[in-house]
Design a protein around this motif. Structure first.
Motif, short mmCIF file in Angstrom:
data_model
loop_
_atom_site.label_atom_id
_atom_site.label_comp_id
_atom_site.label_asym_id
_atom_site.label_seq_id
_atom_site.Cartn_x
_atom_site.Cartn_y
_atom_site.Cartn_z
N LYS A 121 -36.31 49.56 26.02
CA LYS A 121 -36.42 48.50 27.03
C LYS A 121 -35.84 48.98 28.36
O LYS A 121 -34.89 49.75 28.39
CB LYS A 121 -35.69 47.24 26.56
CG LYS A 121 -36.30 46.60 25.33
CD LYS A 121 -35.54 45.32 24.94
CE LYS A 121 -36.16 44.66 23.72
NZ LYS A 121 -35.43 43.42 23.34
N THR A 122 -36.41 48.50 29.44
CA THR A 122 -35.90 48.83 30.77
C THR A 122 -34.76 47.89 31.12
O THR A 122 -34.90 46.67 31.01
CB THR A 122 -37.01 48.71 31.84
OG1 THR A 122 -38.08 49.59 31.49
CG2 THR A 122 -36.47 49.08 33.21
N VAL A 151 -33.99 53.29 30.95
CA VAL A 151 -34.59 52.85 29.68
C VAL A 151 -33.54 52.96 28.58
O VAL A 151 -32.91 54.01 28.42
CB VAL A 151 -35.83 53.70 29.32
CG1 VAL A 151 -36.40 53.26 27.98
CG2 VAL A 151 -36.87 53.59 30.42
N GLN A 198 -31.83 50.90 36.33
CA GLN A 198 -33.00 50.42 35.59
C GLN A 198 -33.42 51.44 34.54
O GLN A 198 -34.61 51.65 34.30
CB GLN A 198 -34.14 50.11 36.56
CG GLN A 198 -33.80 49.00 37.55
CD GLN A 198 -34.87 48.79 38.61
OE1 GLN A 198 -35.42 49.75 39.14
NE2 GLN A 198 -35.16 47.54 38.92
#
Length: 209
Positions: A138-139, A133, A131
Protein backbone atom coordinates in the motif's frame (compact mmCIF):
# COMPACT_ATOMS: atom_id res chain seq x y z
CA UNK A 1 22.88 10.47 16.16
CA UNK A 2 25.82 10.43 18.58
CA UNK A 3 27.32 7.03 19.27
CA UNK A 4 28.81 6.10 22.63
CA UNK A 5 32.33 4.63 22.70
CA UNK A 6 31.68 1.43 24.66
CA UNK A 7 32.39 -2.28 24.67
CA UNK A 8 29.96 -5.19 24.79
CA UNK A 9 30.55 -6.01 28.46
CA UNK A 10 28.71 -2.81 29.36
CA UNK A 11 25.45 -4.42 28.22
CA UNK A 12 24.43 -7.30 30.50
CA UNK A 13 21.05 -8.95 30.16
CA UNK A 14 18.97 -7.69 33.07
CA UNK A 15 18.93 -10.44 35.66
CA UNK A 16 21.64 -12.59 34.02
CA UNK A 17 24.30 -14.18 36.20
CA UNK A 18 27.11 -13.95 33.65
CA UNK A 19 27.13 -10.13 33.43
CA UNK A 20 26.26 -10.38 29.73
CA UNK A 21 29.51 -12.12 28.79
CA UNK A 22 27.60 -14.74 26.77
CA UNK A 23 25.21 -12.86 24.50
CA UNK A 24 25.16 -15.10 21.41
CA UNK A 25 21.66 -15.74 20.13
CA UNK A 26 20.16 -12.97 22.26
CA UNK A 27 18.10 -10.08 20.90
CA UNK A 28 19.33 -6.93 22.56
CA UNK A 29 16.65 -4.37 23.36
CA UNK A 30 16.49 -1.47 25.78
CA UNK A 31 13.95 -3.27 27.96
CA UNK A 32 16.20 -6.33 28.32
CA UNK A 33 19.69 -4.82 28.16
CA UNK A 34 21.15 -1.71 29.74
CA UNK A 35 24.57 -0.14 29.98
CA UNK A 36 26.18 -0.63 33.38
CA UNK A 37 28.21 2.57 33.03
CA UNK A 38 25.85 4.96 31.19
CA UNK A 39 22.19 4.62 32.07
CA UNK A 40 21.18 7.48 29.75
CA UNK A 41 22.45 5.86 26.54
CA UNK A 42 20.07 3.73 24.48
CA UNK A 43 20.46 0.95 21.93
CA UNK A 44 19.54 2.38 18.53
CA UNK A 45 19.86 1.37 14.87
CA UNK A 46 20.54 3.96 12.17
CA UNK A 47 18.61 1.92 9.60
CA UNK A 48 16.92 -1.43 9.09
CA UNK A 49 19.46 -4.24 8.97
CA UNK A 50 22.12 -2.21 10.78
CA UNK A 51 23.54 -3.18 14.17
CA UNK A 52 22.22 -1.51 17.32
CA UNK A 53 24.69 0.69 19.19
CA UNK A 54 24.58 2.68 22.40
CA UNK A 55 23.68 6.20 21.35
CA UNK A 56 22.29 9.60 22.14
CA UNK A 57 20.52 11.85 19.68
CA UNK A 58 21.70 15.36 18.91
CA UNK A 59 19.19 17.71 17.29
CA UNK A 60 19.82 21.04 15.58
CA UNK A 61 17.64 23.79 14.13
CA UNK A 62 19.15 25.84 11.28
CA UNK A 63 18.01 29.15 9.84
CA UNK A 64 17.66 28.89 6.07
CA UNK A 65 19.18 32.17 4.90
CA UNK A 66 22.75 31.72 6.15
CA UNK A 67 22.82 28.10 7.27
CA UNK A 68 23.66 28.88 10.89
CA UNK A 69 22.61 26.68 13.80
CA UNK A 70 20.13 28.59 15.98
CA UNK A 71 19.05 25.87 18.44
CA UNK A 72 20.11 22.43 19.57
CA UNK A 73 19.56 19.79 22.21
CA UNK A 74 20.50 16.22 23.16
CA UNK A 75 17.94 13.53 23.98
CA UNK A 76 17.66 9.80 24.51
CA UNK A 77 17.82 7.85 21.25
CA UNK A 78 14.39 6.55 20.28
CA UNK A 79 11.97 6.54 17.36
CA UNK A 80 10.12 9.72 18.32
CA UNK A 81 12.98 11.84 19.70
CA UNK A 82 13.57 13.77 16.46
CA UNK A 83 9.97 14.92 16.19
CA UNK A 84 9.58 15.77 19.88
CA UNK A 85 12.84 17.75 19.90
CA UNK A 86 11.74 19.59 16.77
CA UNK A 87 8.49 20.62 18.43
CA UNK A 88 10.28 21.87 21.56
CA UNK A 89 12.83 23.94 19.65
CA UNK A 90 10.35 25.34 17.13
CA UNK A 91 7.85 26.28 19.80
CA UNK A 92 10.51 28.48 21.41
CA UNK A 93 11.44 29.98 18.02
CA UNK A 94 7.83 30.69 17.13
CA UNK A 95 7.24 32.39 20.46
CA UNK A 96 10.38 34.51 20.06
CA UNK A 97 9.36 35.49 16.51
CA UNK A 98 5.95 36.61 17.71
CA UNK A 99 4.25 35.13 14.67
CA UNK A 100 4.07 32.21 12.28
CA UNK A 101 7.33 30.67 11.10
CA UNK A 102 8.07 27.99 8.51
CA UNK A 103 10.19 24.86 8.88
CA UNK A 104 11.58 22.46 6.30
CA UNK A 105 11.95 18.83 7.43
CA UNK A 106 12.60 15.48 5.75
CA UNK A 107 10.14 12.62 5.32
CA UNK A 108 10.94 11.11 8.73
CA UNK A 109 8.86 13.97 10.17
CA UNK A 110 5.84 13.23 7.95
CA UNK A 111 3.45 11.94 10.62
CA UNK A 112 -0.05 13.23 11.32
CA UNK A 113 0.62 14.00 14.99
CA UNK A 114 3.84 15.91 14.33
CA UNK A 115 2.34 18.00 11.53
CA UNK A 116 -0.67 18.79 13.72
CA UNK A 117 1.57 19.70 16.67
CA UNK A 118 3.59 22.12 14.53
CA UNK A 119 0.50 23.84 13.20
CA UNK A 120 -0.80 24.17 16.76
CA UNK A 121 2.32 26.13 17.79
CA UNK A 122 2.10 28.51 14.83
CA UNK A 123 4.64 26.72 12.63
CA UNK A 124 4.02 25.95 8.96
CA UNK A 125 5.38 22.42 8.31
CA UNK A 126 7.10 22.23 4.92
CA UNK A 127 7.75 18.52 5.46
CA UNK A 128 8.85 16.18 2.67
CA UNK A 129 5.96 13.94 1.68
CA UNK A 130 6.48 10.30 2.61
CA UNK A 131 4.45 8.30 0.11
CA UNK A 132 6.55 5.17 0.17
CA UNK A 133 5.08 1.78 -0.59
CA UNK A 134 4.66 -0.30 2.58
CA UNK A 135 5.54 -3.98 3.00
CA UNK A 136 1.90 -4.84 2.32
CA UNK A 137 2.02 -3.04 -1.03
CA UNK A 138 0.00 0.00 0.00
CA UNK A 139 1.09 3.57 -0.65
CA UNK A 140 1.57 5.51 2.54
CA UNK A 141 -0.70 8.50 3.09
CA UNK A 142 1.24 11.71 3.66
CA UNK A 143 0.16 14.21 6.30
CA UNK A 144 1.18 16.97 3.84
CA UNK A 145 -1.23 17.77 1.00
CA UNK A 146 -1.52 20.31 -1.81
CA UNK A 147 -2.59 23.03 0.60
CA UNK A 148 1.09 23.09 1.60
CA UNK A 149 2.95 21.84 -1.48
CA UNK A 150 1.28 24.29 -3.92
CA UNK A 151 3.03 27.29 -2.38
CA UNK A 152 6.43 28.39 -3.79
CA UNK A 153 7.78 28.53 -0.23
CA UNK A 154 7.44 24.76 0.04
CA UNK A 155 9.95 24.20 -2.74
CA UNK A 156 12.29 26.79 -1.25
CA UNK A 157 12.17 25.10 2.15
CA UNK A 158 12.89 21.73 0.58
CA UNK A 159 15.86 23.02 -1.40
CA UNK A 160 17.43 24.65 1.66
CA UNK A 161 16.56 21.89 4.12
CA UNK A 162 19.48 19.62 3.22
CA UNK A 163 22.04 22.27 4.21
CA UNK A 164 21.55 21.26 7.85
CA UNK A 165 23.55 18.12 7.00
CA UNK A 166 26.61 20.36 6.63
CA UNK A 167 26.39 21.09 10.36
CA UNK A 168 26.35 17.42 11.28
CA UNK A 169 28.97 16.52 8.68
CA UNK A 170 31.36 19.12 10.09
CA UNK A 171 30.65 18.00 13.66
CA UNK A 172 31.39 14.38 12.81
CA UNK A 173 34.55 15.11 10.87
CA UNK A 174 36.05 17.86 13.02
CA UNK A 175 34.03 17.82 16.25
CA UNK A 176 32.77 15.21 18.72
CA UNK A 177 29.46 14.27 17.11
CA UNK A 178 30.59 10.93 15.69
CA UNK A 179 31.45 9.32 19.02
CA UNK A 180 31.29 10.83 22.46
CA UNK A 181 33.45 9.71 25.33
CA UNK A 182 31.14 11.33 27.87
CA UNK A 183 28.40 9.67 29.89
CA UNK A 184 25.01 11.11 30.71
CA UNK A 185 22.90 13.59 28.77
CA UNK A 186 24.26 16.49 30.83
CA UNK A 187 27.82 15.88 29.66
CA UNK A 188 26.98 14.81 26.12
CA UNK A 189 25.48 18.29 25.82
CA UNK A 190 28.97 19.27 24.62
CA UNK A 191 27.13 18.67 21.35
CA UNK A 192 26.16 22.33 21.69
CA UNK A 193 29.82 23.32 21.52
CA UNK A 194 29.97 21.71 18.08
CA UNK A 195 27.13 23.95 16.90
CA UNK A 196 28.84 27.05 18.31
CA UNK A 197 32.16 26.11 16.71
CA UNK A 198 30.46 25.51 13.35
CA UNK A 199 28.85 28.96 13.48
CA UNK A 200 32.15 30.62 14.38
CA UNK A 201 33.79 29.05 11.34
CA UNK A 202 30.92 29.85 8.99
CA UNK A 203 30.33 33.50 10.00
CA UNK A 204 33.69 34.82 8.61
CA UNK A 205 32.91 33.09 5.30
CA UNK A 206 29.52 34.79 5.18
CA UNK A 207 31.10 38.16 5.93
CA UNK A 208 33.71 37.66 3.22
CA UNK A 209 30.99 36.86 0.70
Amino acid sequence: MIERTVNSTELPVLGDDDDGANFHGQKRKNDTHASTSDADSRLYRKAAGREAKLCYMGHATMENRNGLAVAGMVTHANGTAERRASEIMLKAKSKAAGGRITVGEDKAYDTADHVANLRAINVTPDVTQNQAVTKTGKTRNSAIDERTTRHPGYGMSQSRRAIVECIFGWGKQHGTMRKTKHRGIGRVADFMLNLIAYNLIRIPKLLAA
